[in-house]
Design a protein around this motif. Structure first.
Motif, PDB file in Angstrom:
ATOM      1  N   ARG A  28       0.830  -1.205   0.000  1.00 22.96           N
ATOM      2  CA  ARG A  28       0.000   0.000   0.000  1.00 22.96           C
ATOM      3  C   ARG A  28       0.863   1.253   0.000  1.00 22.96           C
ATOM      4  O   ARG A  28       1.910   1.306   0.645  1.00 22.96           O
ATOM      5  N   ARG A  46      -0.313  13.233  -3.988  1.00 18.25           N
ATOM      6  CA  ARG A  46      -1.501  12.784  -4.730  1.00 18.25           C
ATOM      7  C   ARG A  46      -1.252  12.881  -6.235  1.00 18.25           C
ATOM      8  O   ARG A  46      -1.611  11.977  -7.005  1.00 18.25           O
ATOM      9  N   LEU A  49       1.130  10.083  -7.330  1.00 18.55           N
ATOM     10  CA  LEU A  49       0.451   8.786  -7.356  1.00 18.55           C
ATOM     11  C   LEU A  49      -0.474   8.671  -8.561  1.00 18.55           C
ATOM     12  O   LEU A  49      -0.600   7.597  -9.160  1.00 18.55           O
ATOM     13  N   ARG A  50      -1.107   9.769  -8.925  1.00 17.27           N
ATOM     14  CA  ARG A  50      -1.953   9.752 -10.135  1.00 17.27           C
ATOM     15  C   ARG A  50      -1.120   9.427 -11.365  1.00 17.27           C
ATOM     16  O   ARG A  50      -1.540   8.669 -12.241  1.00 17.27           O
ATOM     17  N   GLU A  53      -0.169   5.811 -11.432  1.00 22.74           N
ATOM     18  CA  GLU A  53      -1.317   5.010 -11.838  1.00 22.74           C
ATOM     19  C   GLU A  53      -1.465   5.067 -13.358  1.00 22.74           C
ATOM     20  O   GLU A  53      -1.784   4.063 -14.001  1.00 22.74           O
ATOM     21  N   ILE A  58       0.848   1.387 -10.359  1.00 20.38           N
ATOM     22  CA  ILE A  58       0.045   1.202  -9.155  1.00 20.38           C
ATOM     23  C   ILE A  58      -1.420   1.167  -9.572  1.00 20.38           C
ATOM     24  O   ILE A  58      -1.767   1.561 -10.703  1.00 20.38           O
ATOM     25  N   GLN A  59      -2.260   0.692  -8.676  1.00 21.82           N
ATOM     26  CA  GLN A  59      -3.688   0.663  -8.952  1.00 21.82           C
ATOM     27  C   GLN A  59      -4.458   1.154  -7.737  1.00 21.82           C
ATOM     28  O   GLN A  59      -3.973   1.076  -6.604  1.00 21.82           O
ATOM     29  N   SER A  60      -5.647   1.659  -7.981  1.00 17.63           N
ATOM     30  CA  SER A  60      -6.497   2.159  -6.907  1.00 17.63           C
ATOM     31  C   SER A  60      -7.762   1.317  -6.862  1.00 17.63           C
ATOM     32  O   SER A  60      -8.437   1.150  -7.881  1.00 17.63           O
ATOM     33  N   ARG A  66      -4.384   2.767  -2.753  1.00 18.47           N
ATOM     34  CA  ARG A  66      -3.466   2.568  -3.877  1.00 18.47           C
ATOM     35  C   ARG A  66      -2.423   1.522  -3.497  1.00 18.47           C
ATOM     36  O   ARG A  66      -1.777   1.613  -2.453  1.00 18.47           O
ATOM     37  N   THR A  67      -2.239   0.549  -4.376  1.00 22.31           N
ATOM     38  CA  THR A  67      -1.271  -0.515  -4.122  1.00 22.31           C
ATOM     39  C   THR A  67      -0.379  -0.702  -5.341  1.00 22.31           C
ATOM     40  O   THR A  67      -0.751  -0.353  -6.471  1.00 22.31           O
TER      41      THR A  67
END
Length: 217
Positions: A28, A46, A49-50, A53, A58-60, A66-67
């Motif tokens: 995580r 944030r 992380l976007r 992704e 990573i995925q939400s 988010r992992t």
């Protein structure tokens, strides 16, 4: 030289950790913890992380946050081998049809050189993708183009630039060489350059492993 924004610094640091395995599958990524580590608010975290992704690293998921997504080195290596074949074929089609625009490619190279001089890695990435996308589209083969897009070209280009940390000026020069060969008109030379340009990046995982294993200093 343009200094990377805080969100870009965080993105690149996390990308390195994912590619090298420091961050593992399913781990995580908590905004507050990352913000505390980098001494910042959650806003740039944030944003970082976007972008990760968007790079499919990573995925939400609801209730999971988010992992990290599994980073398969063999998949990356295989993708560049496939991309080399696709771009060689696209180059051949574009050359034989005379359908590529040297001016469009030159504009992409100029933008790449400008971004390289500013230390703008994101800009170099975008201009590189624009260069190769034009060649693929000039090949006028729908199945080839869809196969190329399915490789998530933007993501893999950014991973290569962040992980290998090549000279951005050298990256621009490589594309200028590709353009010069295409302008010269020898189809086989152009296809060989297109193929070898991508195959060089098929070694990305090996280089990343070597860098991780190397002693500090």
């Amino acid at each position: 030289m343009t200094k990377p924004t805080l969100s870009e610094q965080i993105r690149d640091a996390l990308l390195h950790r994912i590619v090298t395995g420091e961050l593992t599958d399913g781990e995580r990524l908590v905004e507050t913890r990352i913000a505390a580590e980098f001494g910042t608010s959650q806003a740039p975290v944030r944003e970082a992380l976007r972008e990760l992704e968007g790079l499919a690293l990573i995925q939400s998921r609801p209730r999971h946050g988010r992992t990290v997504v599994p980073f398969a080195e063999q998949t990356i290596r295989e993708a560049y081998v496939v991309r080399a074949a696709l771009e060689e074929a696209a180059t051949r089609l574009a050359m034989l049809r005379g359908s590529f625009s040297a001016d469009v490619l030159a504009a992409a190279v100029t933008e790449m050189s400008r971004c390289a001089a500013d230390g703008d890695r994101d800009g170099v990435c975008a201009a590189s993708v624009a260069f190769h996308r034009h060649v693929v589209e000039a090949g006028d083969n729908l199945l080839l183009r869809r196969s190329w897009e399915a490789l998530q070209i933007e993501a893999r280009t950014m991973i290569a630039l962040v992980t290998l940390e090549p000279s951005l000026t050298a990256v621009a020069a490589e594309h200028r060489d590709l353009l010069d060969v295409m302008r010269a008109g020898n189809v086989e030379d152009a296809c060989r350059h297109a193929r070898e340009h991508q195959l060089a990046y098929a070694e990305l995982p090996v280089v990343a492993e070597d860098a991780l294993a190397a002693p500090a200093g």
